[in-house]
Design a protein around this motif. Structure first.
Motif, mmCIF file in Angstrom:
data_model
loop_
_atom_site.group_PDB
_atom_site.id
_atom_site.type_symbol
_atom_site.label_atom_id
_atom_site.label_comp_id
_atom_site.label_asym_id
_atom_site.label_seq_id
_atom_site.Cartn_x
_atom_site.Cartn_y
_atom_site.Cartn_z
ATOM 1 N N LYS A 996 0.822 -1.222 0.000
ATOM 2 C CA LYS A 996 0.000 0.000 0.000
ATOM 3 C C LYS A 996 0.860 1.278 0.000
ATOM 4 O O LYS A 996 0.375 2.357 0.354
ATOM 5 N N ASP A 997 2.117 1.168 -0.394
ATOM 6 C CA ASP A 997 3.033 2.307 -0.364
ATOM 7 C C ASP A 997 3.007 3.007 -1.711
ATOM 8 O O ASP A 997 3.907 2.872 -2.534
ATOM 9 N N LEU A 998 1.936 3.781 -1.947
ATOM 10 C CA LEU A 998 1.777 4.445 -3.235
ATOM 11 C C LEU A 998 2.820 5.540 -3.429
ATOM 12 O O LEU A 998 3.370 5.694 -4.520
ATOM 13 N N MET A 999 3.117 6.296 -2.378
ATOM 14 C CA MET A 999 4.116 7.350 -2.504
ATOM 15 C C MET A 999 5.503 6.773 -2.792
ATOM 16 O O MET A 999 6.290 7.341 -3.554
ATOM 17 N N GLY A 1000 5.790 5.621 -2.182
ATOM 18 C CA GLY A 1000 7.075 4.986 -2.446
ATOM 19 C C GLY A 1000 7.216 4.561 -3.889
ATOM 20 O O GLY A 1000 8.284 4.740 -4.502
ATOM 21 N N TYR A 1001 6.126 4.029 -4.477
ATOM 22 C CA TYR A 1001 6.240 3.639 -5.883
ATOM 23 C C TYR A 1001 6.296 4.866 -6.796
ATOM 24 O O TYR A 1001 6.978 4.838 -7.822
#
Length: 1012
Positions: A996-1001
């Motif tokens: 759920k790490d959208l900012m990381g991707y």
């Protein structure tokens, strides 16, 4: 006779004088014939022209119906019925599993496409040439749809049946347009009422529209559109206008719908109704046999017995009659003392002439009933079944597989491999156990290859270890034996060739059975179609379906020796070993001498070392195969024990000892496991295996190897997170075989325990104790690894509270807001520091943190140490959870998605965007078949997924195009600041869904992808 003189040109042009003396009239050059006006060709079919004629009187109606029925419809129907009746499975059904509902299926059809095309052409001509108001036009359409159905053209079949339902629906005179469906007596009615009351009503012509409903339901079932079929059947079952003459057909389609969806308990009642109302004796017998099989599956033996007796009473084809009797014998055999009675009844059937063609199946049944009570007797019956022959290749395949399964369960893998090869050579692609046969055949091929190497090298080493005089005598005897065998084989081949020359059927067994040639004397074999057909059938019976290739008589992997591995057995040298002992040249058997045999023996130190190395490697790999592929732990342990007994200084002895330690633990042999553990710790205490036993550590320093092992673990973990538990277990076991014990062994073992727990949960098995044992084994194996200990304790806690969790989730209610979305707490959407990086307050003069930041840090430190002040500090939040790991990787050839992520956008605008992008793709990328759908990553993060692009370049091209078009023409109502596009591979998307790490991707995408 006076001659008529032609006038001169001047006289011809001279105008005639008027008789009354008036002025002469000039001559007009008029054409002799009036020119025809150009006629417009009418290219419409005759049916459209006839429809314009308003008079539809009795005479016209009679002749049009007569011509349509007997000139076209009758011939098309006769041809279609002939094709359907002649195409059957020729008794090749596998009666040991559930029969197909119909004797033919679209997946294995033998329909003649030429004949079906002829039916379509005839019905099409009838429709085009005759008045469409005729009462046989809809019947022609129905025949056309059925021909498309049997041809496998399901799309055209569905359209044809739909056309019948719409075009020929009843319509009132005052209605402008036909409306299908009406409310009648509080029921929805879509059928056509049939007026067939009275004696003469039975002879009235019925409309084909009601039959088309049932055929459309069958077509939708073949297209796997089960929901629409269920809706259609529900309407027809309550339709007051649906005719009673089709009640049996409706029940049959409902039973077929449940049957193909494997809803067997729900199939029984409609199938019973279909049997009671069916007028087709053959179909009724088949459905009764299927019903008996369903009763057997549900453990209703008495009801199954009654149905099989009904099959026999209906006088079906000989094969089904025979199979029904076999099923009755199998049911009786399960009763106390019934096995002997069943076998005696089957022996009585062997003596009857009418069952002579089914002796192979009778013997097969006797063999399966005898196993596992008496293995030798069962194998004897099965081998007799193969000797009987027969034209039923399915039965031959079942017999081969039954023998292979017995050898497999008895752990005689070389014999099992041979019979699995034979099974694969005779079975068809639709054979029920084809996947199992292919897997076992592949695995046993590797096992047989290793066992062959072991036996060959062991035999050669034994011969080389003999005294020279004894060895020479032994080799001389072997050469003489080979020469004698070669001479006998040559003589036998010559006799067979002579018989083949005398017999035009090539020496077949012409005993008056099913394969006796039906040719007249004097006809050459290849000029006689009956003889050629008989020869083809006999070849297929003996050898199965073989591809055209050289050396077709050979097995696909060769014939291997079946001798055991007992080191104390007397010297036994197989033909393979003798061939290997001969010279490297491929010599014929009658040319081999003792000297040439001796040349291939390991008599020199170099050859002996090479032989020992091949033997060692084969035994080591064989133990791995037994454990990983066959899951035969005792045989794997026996193989490694014999390996250490023969080679106590094996170069991979630490790994072998560790494998024995693990395998003994799997079998719950603590004493043996402790013995091998002590050997590793005392003799090889400085190895990785000793470190793993002590603390789970590893001294693996090879960076390339570490990378490969890490990538393998990532793939196994990704498969586990995506729900592919079997794939994760397969990758883990493959890693055990490939890398042995490695630096990530603890994680691999923990992943295996988690997969086993999840596997039991998915299949609905209440095996909490088994799951606990798997987790406890990992906990005991790595006592020094804090991470593994923490994870295993969490797993054990979840298993201990499993019932409470299930009860909580079952009672959980999800509240929804006004827009229909889930109503969640606000703190769920809280973003952690690594998702929204915040500036750190730093003193610009010396670079140190500000007093406020230091105070917060001091408070956190005091809280961790337990020195929390009495007054709570409201400004300090609890520490966030650890940053999730997002191991995203670049993979250009991996399938990619284009993602549109929304921010603070209402559901109405998102739905509008979904529709707009769908229209855009349909107009701009119709051939690319780009699908778009919504996806909820978290309660606060919703996105649209555009899939699926074969590689990175295709996805980036679409990304560049749609990013520019979105704000201009596709979704102008949504502000560009409220959404963002990015490209992601399928593997990375699986990781994103788990973390759920959208900012990381997004950061990974910005750093690694280059867009225009």
């Amino acid at each position: 006779m006076a001659q008529i003189k032609p006038r001169s040109q001047a006289q011809q042009q001279q105008p005639q004088q008027d008789p009354q003396g008036q002025s002469p009239r000039p001559l007009l050059n008029k054409p002799l014939f009036k020119s025809k006006e150009p006629r417009i060709q009418d290219r419409r079919p005759p049916s459209e022209v006839m429809l314009e004629k308003k008079h539809w009187n009795f005479k016209r109606r009679f002749f049009q119906n007569l011509a349509t029925r007997y000139n076209y419809y009758f011939h098309a129907r006769v041809k279609l019925d002939k094709v359907v009746k002649t195409v059957s499975r020729d008794g090749q059904d596998n009666y040991n599993v559930l029969l197909p509902f119909y004797p033919t299926s679209l997946q294995s059809q033998g329909f003649s496409k030429t004949e079906l095309d002829s039916v379509i052409e005839k019905t099409n001509m009838a429709i085009q040439l005759h008045d469409p108001r005729g009462k046989w036009i809809d019947d022609c359409f129905l025949l056309m749809g059925r021909a498309y159905f049997y041809e496998g053209d399901l799309e055209n079949a569905n359209k044809t049946f739909q056309y019948i339902n719409l075009t020929f629906a009843p319509k009132k005179k005052d209605e402008y347009k036909t409306v299908v469906g009406a409310s009648e007596n509080d029921h929805i009615s879509i059928a056509t009422r049939e007026k067939r009351k009275g004696f003469f009503g039975r002879f009235k012509h019925v409309a084909a529209r009601n039959d088309a409903f049932l055929w459309r339901a069958k077509t939708l079932l073949e297209q796997k559109d089960y929901d629409e079929v269920q809706a259609l059947l529900n309407i027809l079952s309550s339709d007051p206008n649906f005719p009673h003459r089709l009640d049996g057909g409706l029940a049959e389609v409902r039973a077929y719908s449940n049957y193909v969806q494997a809803r067997y308990p729900e199939t029984i009642e409609p199938l019973k109704a279909a049997i009671d109302k069916s007028r087709d004796r053959v179909a009724r017998a088949r459905m009764s046999f299927i019903l008996g099989q369903l009763y057997l599956q549900l453990h209703h033996a008495d009801s199954a017995m009654d149905k099989f007796r009904d099959v026999i009473a209906s006088k079906p084809d000989p094969m089904m009659d025979f199979q029904a009797r076999l099923q009755i014998a199998k049911i009786n055999a399960k009763e106390e003392g019934g096995l002997a009675r069943s076998l005696e009844g089957l022996r009585h059937m062997l003596k009857k002439e009418r069952f002579s063609h089914f002796r192979d199946a009778i013997l097969y049944t006797m063999g399966t009933l005898s196993y596992p009570g008496d293995t030798a007797v069962a194998l004897g019956y099965l081998r007799k079944s193969l000797k009987e022959g027969g034209d039923n290749m399915v039965q031959r395949t079942l017999t081969y597989k039954a023998i292979a399964d017995i050898y497999y369960e008895q752990r005689q893998y070389l014999d099992a491999k041979k019979y699995y090869d034979s099974t694969a050579g005779t079975m068809t692609a639709e054979f029920v156990d084809a996947a199992t046969v292919n897997v076992r055949k592949t695995v046993l091929t590797d096992v047989a290859a290793k066992q062959t190497i072991i036996h060959r090298e062991d035999s050669l080493q034994r011969i080389a270890a003999m005294p020279e005089s004894d060895r020479n005598i032994f080799l001389a005897k072997m050469a003489a034996t080979l020469k004698t065998a070669a001479a006998e084989k040559k003589k036998k081949d010559a006799m067979q060739a002579a018989n083949s020359y005398d017999n035009p059927a090539f020496g077949m067994n012409n005993n008056g059975g099913a394969y006796s040639p039906k040719e007249e004397k004097g006809d050459w074999y290849f000029y006689n179609p009956a003889s050629k057909s008989t020869g083809y059938s006999e070849f297929k019976r003996r050898w199965g379906s073989r591809q055209v290739a050289d050396n077709w008589r050979r097995s696909q992997a060769g014939n291997l020796n079946t001798a055991g591995n007992n080191n104390d057995a007397p010297v036994q040298v197989s033909t393979d070993a003798a061939t290997a002992a001969a010279t490297p040249e491929n010599l014929p058997a009658d040319s081999i001498t003792a000297e040439r045999l001796a040349a291939g023996l390991p008599l020199t130190p170099e050859k002996l070392d090479n032989s020992h190395k091949m033997d060692q490697d084969a035994r080591f790999e064989l133990g791995k195969l037994y454990y990983d592929k066959l899951e035969n732990y005792p045989l794997a342990i026996e193989t490694y024990d014999s390996l250490l007994l023969k080679y106590p200084d094996h170069p991979r002895k630490p790994e072998i000892l560790y494998s024995l330690y693990v395998w003994q633990g799997k079998l719950n042999h603590p004493a043996e496991a402790a013995r091998y553990k002590n050997m590793i710790l005392t003799q090889y205490g400085n190895t990785n295996y000793a470190d793993i036993i002590r603390s789970g550590g590893n001294r693996d320093t090879d960076l390339a190897r570490k990378k490969t092992i890490s990538a393998t673990y990532d793939s196994a973990y990704t498969a586990f997170r995506s729900g592919d538990v079997a794939g994760a277990l397969a990758i883990k076991r493959r890693a055990d075989s490939t890398y042995g014990t490695n630096f990530m062994q603890g994680k691999f073992d923990l992943l295996e325990a988690m997969a086993l727990v999840k596997q039991d949960t998915l299949i609905g098995v209440d095996s909490t104790q088994a799951s606990r044992r798997a987790v406890l084994a990992v906990m005991d194996k790595y006592p020094g690894d804090d991470g593994i200990q923490q994870q295993t304790k969490a797993l054990l806690d979840a298993l201990d509270h499993r019932n409470e969790l299930v009860s909580y989730l079952a009672k959980l209610e999800i509240r929804k807001d006004a827009d229909g979305g889930p109503l969640v707490d606000e703190n769920i959407s809280m973003r952690y520091p690594w998702q929204n990086p915040q500036p750190v307050l730093v003193d610009r003069l010396n670079g140190s943190k500000t007093p406020a930041a230091l105070a917060d840090s001091a408070h956190v430190s005091n809280k961790i140490a337990g020195n929390v002040p009495t007054a709570p500090i409201a400004t300090v939040a609890p520490p966030p959870p650890p940053k999730p790991v997002t191991p995203y990787k670049l993979s250009a050839d991996n399938p990619h998605f284009v993602v549109l992520a929304f921010q603070r956008v209402s559901k109405e605008l998102m739905d509008e965007g979904l529709n707009q992008f769908t229209r855009y793709n349909a107009s701009k990328h119709a051939t690319d078949k780009i699908e778009v759908g919504s996806f909820v990553l978290s309660p606060s993060e919703t996105m649209l997924i555009f899939r699926i692009f074969p590689n990175e370049d295709k996805a980036l091209n679409y990304f560049d195009e749609i990013r520019e078009e979105a704000a201009i023409s596709i979704i102008p109502r949504i502000r560009p600041s409220d959404y963002s596009f990015f490209v992601i591979s399928r593997d990375n998307f699986i990781l994103l869904n788990s973390t759920k790490d959208l900012m990381g991707y997004r950061k990974f995408f910005t750093d690694n992808y280059v867009t225009q």
